[in-house]
Write a protein that holds these residues in place. Structure first.
Motif, PDB file in Angstrom:
ATOM      1  N   ALA A   1      46.168  43.117  28.216  1.00  0.00           N
ATOM      2  CA  ALA A   1      46.820  42.196  29.151  1.00  0.00           C
ATOM      3  C   ALA A   1      48.209  41.790  28.681  1.00  0.00           C
ATOM      4  O   ALA A   1      49.088  41.527  29.495  1.00  0.00           O
ATOM      5  CB  ALA A   1      45.949  40.958  29.340  1.00  0.00           C
ATOM      6  N   ASP A   2      48.435  41.745  27.375  1.00  0.00           N
ATOM      7  CA  ASP A   2      49.720  41.283  26.857  1.00  0.00           C
ATOM      8  C   ASP A   2      50.014  41.991  25.540  1.00  0.00           C
ATOM      9  O   ASP A   2      49.868  41.414  24.467  1.00  0.00           O
ATOM     10  CB  ASP A   2      49.675  39.765  26.668  1.00  0.00           C
ATOM     11  CG  ASP A   2      51.067  39.154  26.485  1.00  0.00           C
ATOM     12  OD1 ASP A   2      52.056  39.847  26.804  1.00  0.00           O
ATOM     13  OD2 ASP A   2      51.158  38.003  26.038  1.00  0.00           O
ATOM     14  N   PRO A   3      50.452  43.260  25.584  1.00  0.00           N
ATOM     15  CA  PRO A   3      50.675  44.008  24.345  1.00  0.00           C
ATOM     16  C   PRO A   3      51.750  43.362  23.478  1.00  0.00           C
ATOM     17  O   PRO A   3      52.749  42.853  23.980  1.00  0.00           O
ATOM     18  CB  PRO A   3      51.118  45.388  24.843  1.00  0.00           C
ATOM     19  CG  PRO A   3      51.611  45.165  26.237  1.00  0.00           C
ATOM     20  CD  PRO A   3      50.791  44.043  26.784  1.00  0.00           C
ATOM     21  N   THR A   4      51.535  43.397  22.185  1.00  0.00           N
ATOM     22  CA  THR A   4      52.492  42.812  21.242  1.00  0.00           C
ATOM     23  C   THR A   4      53.671  43.762  21.057  1.00  0.00           C
ATOM     24  O   THR A   4      53.574  44.963  21.356  1.00  0.00           O
ATOM     25  CB  THR A   4      51.837  42.573  19.875  1.00  0.00           C
ATOM     26  OG1 THR A   4      51.501  43.855  19.295  1.00  0.00           O
ATOM     27  CG2 THR A   4      50.563  41.735  20.014  1.00  0.00           C
ATOM     28  N   PRO A   5      54.795  43.257  20.512  1.00  0.00           N
ATOM     29  CA  PRO A   5      55.913  44.157  20.202  1.00  0.00           C
ATOM     30  C   PRO A   5      55.494  45.292  19.276  1.00  0.00           C
ATOM     31  O   PRO A   5      55.941  46.436  19.439  1.00  0.00           O
ATOM     32  CB  PRO A   5      56.931  43.223  19.542  1.00  0.00           C
ATOM     33  CG  PRO A   5      56.636  41.874  20.124  1.00  0.00           C
ATOM     34  CD  PRO A   5      55.151  41.834  20.290  1.00  0.00           C
ATOM     35  N   GLU A   6      54.620  44.985  18.307  1.00  0.00           N
ATOM     36  CA  GLU A   6      54.153  46.010  17.379  1.00  0.00           C
ATOM     37  C   GLU A   6      53.353  47.084  18.111  1.00  0.00           C
ATOM     38  O   GLU A   6      53.482  48.281  17.803  1.00  0.00           O
ATOM     39  CB  GLU A   6      53.300  45.371  16.279  1.00  0.00           C
ATOM     40  CG  GLU A   6      54.062  44.475  15.320  1.00  0.00           C
ATOM     41  CD  GLU A   6      54.408  43.109  15.929  1.00  0.00           C
ATOM     42  OE1 GLU A   6      55.306  42.440  15.392  1.00  0.00           O
ATOM     43  OE2 GLU A   6      53.765  42.716  16.937  1.00  0.00           O
ATOM     44  N   ASP A   7      52.533  46.679  19.077  1.00  0.00           N
ATOM     45  CA  ASP A   7      51.776  47.648  19.874  1.00  0.00           C
ATOM     46  C   ASP A   7      52.720  48.580  20.620  1.00  0.00           C
ATOM     47  O   ASP A   7      52.528  49.805  20.645  1.00  0.00           O
ATOM     48  CB  ASP A   7      50.890  46.923  20.889  1.00  0.00           C
ATOM     49  CG  ASP A   7      49.698  46.225  20.261  1.00  0.00           C
ATOM     50  OD1 ASP A   7      49.304  46.600  19.143  1.00  0.00           O
ATOM     51  OD2 ASP A   7      49.165  45.291  20.901  1.00  0.00           O
TER      52      ASP A   7
ATOM     53  N   GLY B   1      48.287  40.702  35.107  1.00  0.00           N
ATOM     54  CA  GLY B   1      48.167  40.441  33.686  1.00  0.00           C
ATOM     55  C   GLY B   1      48.881  39.176  33.279  1.00  0.00           C
ATOM     56  O   GLY B   1      49.505  38.491  34.093  1.00  0.00           O
ATOM     57  N   VAL B   2      48.772  38.888  31.995  1.00  0.00           N
ATOM     58  CA  VAL B   2      49.312  37.648  31.456  1.00  0.00           C
ATOM     59  C   VAL B   2      50.817  37.567  31.645  1.00  0.00           C
ATOM     60  O   VAL B   2      51.365  36.531  32.031  1.00  0.00           O
ATOM     61  CB  VAL B   2      48.946  37.517  29.966  1.00  0.00           C
ATOM     62  CG1 VAL B   2      49.605  36.293  29.352  1.00  0.00           C
ATOM     63  CG2 VAL B   2      47.426  37.448  29.800  1.00  0.00           C
TER      64      VAL B   2
ATOM     65  N   SER C   1      55.063  44.553  31.362  1.00  0.00           N
ATOM     66  CA  SER C   1      55.677  43.688  32.366  1.00  0.00           C
ATOM     67  C   SER C   1      55.759  44.389  33.708  1.00  0.00           C
ATOM     68  O   SER C   1      55.877  45.610  33.785  1.00  0.00           O
ATOM     69  CB  SER C   1      57.089  43.292  31.910  1.00  0.00           C
ATOM     70  OG  SER C   1      57.763  42.590  32.921  1.00  0.00           O
ATOM     71  N   THR C   2      55.693  43.582  34.776  1.00  0.00           N
ATOM     72  CA  THR C   2      55.977  44.070  36.124  1.00  0.00           C
ATOM     73  C   THR C   2      57.401  43.716  36.522  1.00  0.00           C
ATOM     74  O   THR C   2      57.873  44.083  37.585  1.00  0.00           O
ATOM     75  CB  THR C   2      54.968  43.484  37.128  1.00  0.00           C
ATOM     76  OG1 THR C   2      53.646  43.761  36.654  1.00  0.00           O
ATOM     77  CG2 THR C   2      55.094  44.106  38.504  1.00  0.00           C
ATOM     78  N   HIS C   3      58.086  42.970  35.667  1.00  0.00           N
ATOM     79  CA  HIS C   3      59.504  42.665  35.816  1.00  0.00           C
ATOM     80  C   HIS C   3      59.814  41.773  37.019  1.00  0.00           C
ATOM     81  O   HIS C   3      60.845  41.926  37.669  1.00  0.00           O
ATOM     82  CB  HIS C   3      60.344  43.948  35.836  1.00  0.00           C
ATOM     83  CG  HIS C   3      60.095  44.802  34.632  1.00  0.00           C
ATOM     84  ND1 HIS C   3      60.529  44.437  33.379  1.00  0.00           N
ATOM     85  CD2 HIS C   3      59.414  45.968  34.469  1.00  0.00           C
ATOM     86  CE1 HIS C   3      60.147  45.347  32.502  1.00  0.00           C
ATOM     87  NE2 HIS C   3      59.466  46.268  33.142  1.00  0.00           N
ATOM     88  N   PHE C   4      58.924  40.826  37.269  1.00  0.00           N
ATOM     89  CA  PHE C   4      59.248  39.792  38.246  1.00  0.00           C
ATOM     90  C   PHE C   4      60.502  39.036  37.833  1.00  0.00           C
ATOM     91  O   PHE C   4      61.296  38.614  38.672  1.00  0.00           O
ATOM     92  CB  PHE C   4      58.089  38.792  38.368  1.00  0.00           C
ATOM     93  CG  PHE C   4      56.964  39.256  39.233  1.00  0.00           C
ATOM     94  CD1 PHE C   4      57.000  39.072  40.605  1.00  0.00           C
ATOM     95  CD2 PHE C   4      55.859  39.885  38.679  1.00  0.00           C
ATOM     96  CE1 PHE C   4      55.956  39.497  41.413  1.00  0.00           C
ATOM     97  CE2 PHE C   4      54.818  40.313  39.473  1.00  0.00           C
ATOM     98  CZ  PHE C   4      54.860  40.119  40.846  1.00  0.00           C
TER      99      PHE C   4
END
Length: 296
Positions: free
Chosen positions: A112-118, A231-232, A211-214
């Motif tokens: 739902a909210d991947p980290t920068p490291e991911d 997602g988050v 992101s969906t970039h809203f």
């Protein structure tokens, strides 16, 4: 066509009439999400609501392809008829791909909210993959299959994810990047498609950024999101827009549409049913969209 394995979120239904510049945001969702979006947009178009006249259109992954087609003025009737033609193939990656490794990679960014490291790890894997669709073949596919060969005059933003640092980049007509190159980057699935070279950077699917970039529509009075997934981060971006004074309405697949799409969102054989489900869903969404978007 590449796709995203995303799960929609439950959304409220309270809306207010739109007053001011309007933005349309189209999310990723593979071939079935692309088909569902076409069906929904065609139903709205049939009812007199041509969302392609938005003051800004933002697209991610499969949504970027449709965003470009809308901005270019392509007929939704034609797109709907085309996507409903029978197609063979389940969208499987083929024997050359290490499927467990592919699924493990997808899991890193389908969270739902991947980290920068991911995201950085996904980029590393994307760059190292060898059994992939080449950059040239991916760009040729976009040109051949979707028919957009120059940036539309209507403002359009196309998202992609930097393989090096996992950050999102939004491409537009001002950056001297061919539109087919930006679109190929936006749908370049890690491990399946080679990241696309733009300048001195390599870019992969816009959905990897999580992101969906809203938030790309900040400053627009009214933002309508048609997004197969959520997602988050989409929730956070919606709140960000609302805190800035924008009105936001989000539409996701209902239960019937979700069932039509199935689990493998790259399954070409499910595209016709997904498009029909989107068209049928229009009847339950029409009242709130018409109140929000209005006519002009």
């Amino acid at each position: 066509m590449p796709g995203l394995w995303s799960v929609p979120v439950a959304l409220g239904t309270d809306v207010a009439a739109c007053d001011g510049p309007r933005a349309l945001v189209l999310g990723g969702g593979g071939v079935t999400g692309y088909a569902w979006e076409i069906g929904l947009l065609k139903g709205l178009d049939d009812a007199g609501f041509t969302l392609g006249d938005a003051d800004l259109i933002v697209g991610t992954s499969a949504g970027a392809l449709l965003a470009a087609q809308l901005a270019a003025g392509m007929s939704l009737e034609h797109l709907y008829d085309d996507i409903r033609r029978p197609r063979a193939g389940s969208g499987s990656s083929g024997p050359a791909v290490d499927v467990p490794y592919l699924l493990e990679t997808f899991a890193l960014w389908q969270d739902a909210d991947p980290t920068p490291e991911d995201r950085i790890e996904v980029g590393r894997r994307a760059l190292e993959a060898s059994a992939v669709v080449s950059e040239d073949d991916q760009i040729a596919f976009v040109t051949r299959a979707f028919g957009v060969t120059e940036w539309p005059r209507r403002p359009l933003l196309v998202s992609a994810t930097d393989t090096g640092d996992g950050t999102a980049r939004l491409f537009d007509s001002s950056q001297n990047v061919p539109v087919e190159q930006a679109l190929a980057a936006s749908i370049a699935l890690p491990i399946i498609d080679a990241p696309i070279t733009i300048g001195n950077r390599r870019y992969m699917d816009g959905g990897v950024s999580g992101s969906t970039h809203f938030d790309a529509a900040a400053g627009y009075a009214c933002v309508l999101g048609i997004t197969p997934g959520g997602g988050v981060r989409a929730d956070r971006e919606t709140r960000f827009l609302e805190d800035g004074g924008s009105q936001v309405l989000r539409v996701v697949p209902d239960a019937v549409s979700q069932a039509a799409r199935g689990f493998n969102l790259s399954d070409q054989t499910r595209a016709p049913a997904s498009a029909e489900a989107g068209l049928n869903q229009t009847s339950e969404e029409l009242a709130r969209i018409s109140e929000f978007w209005g006519m002009r």
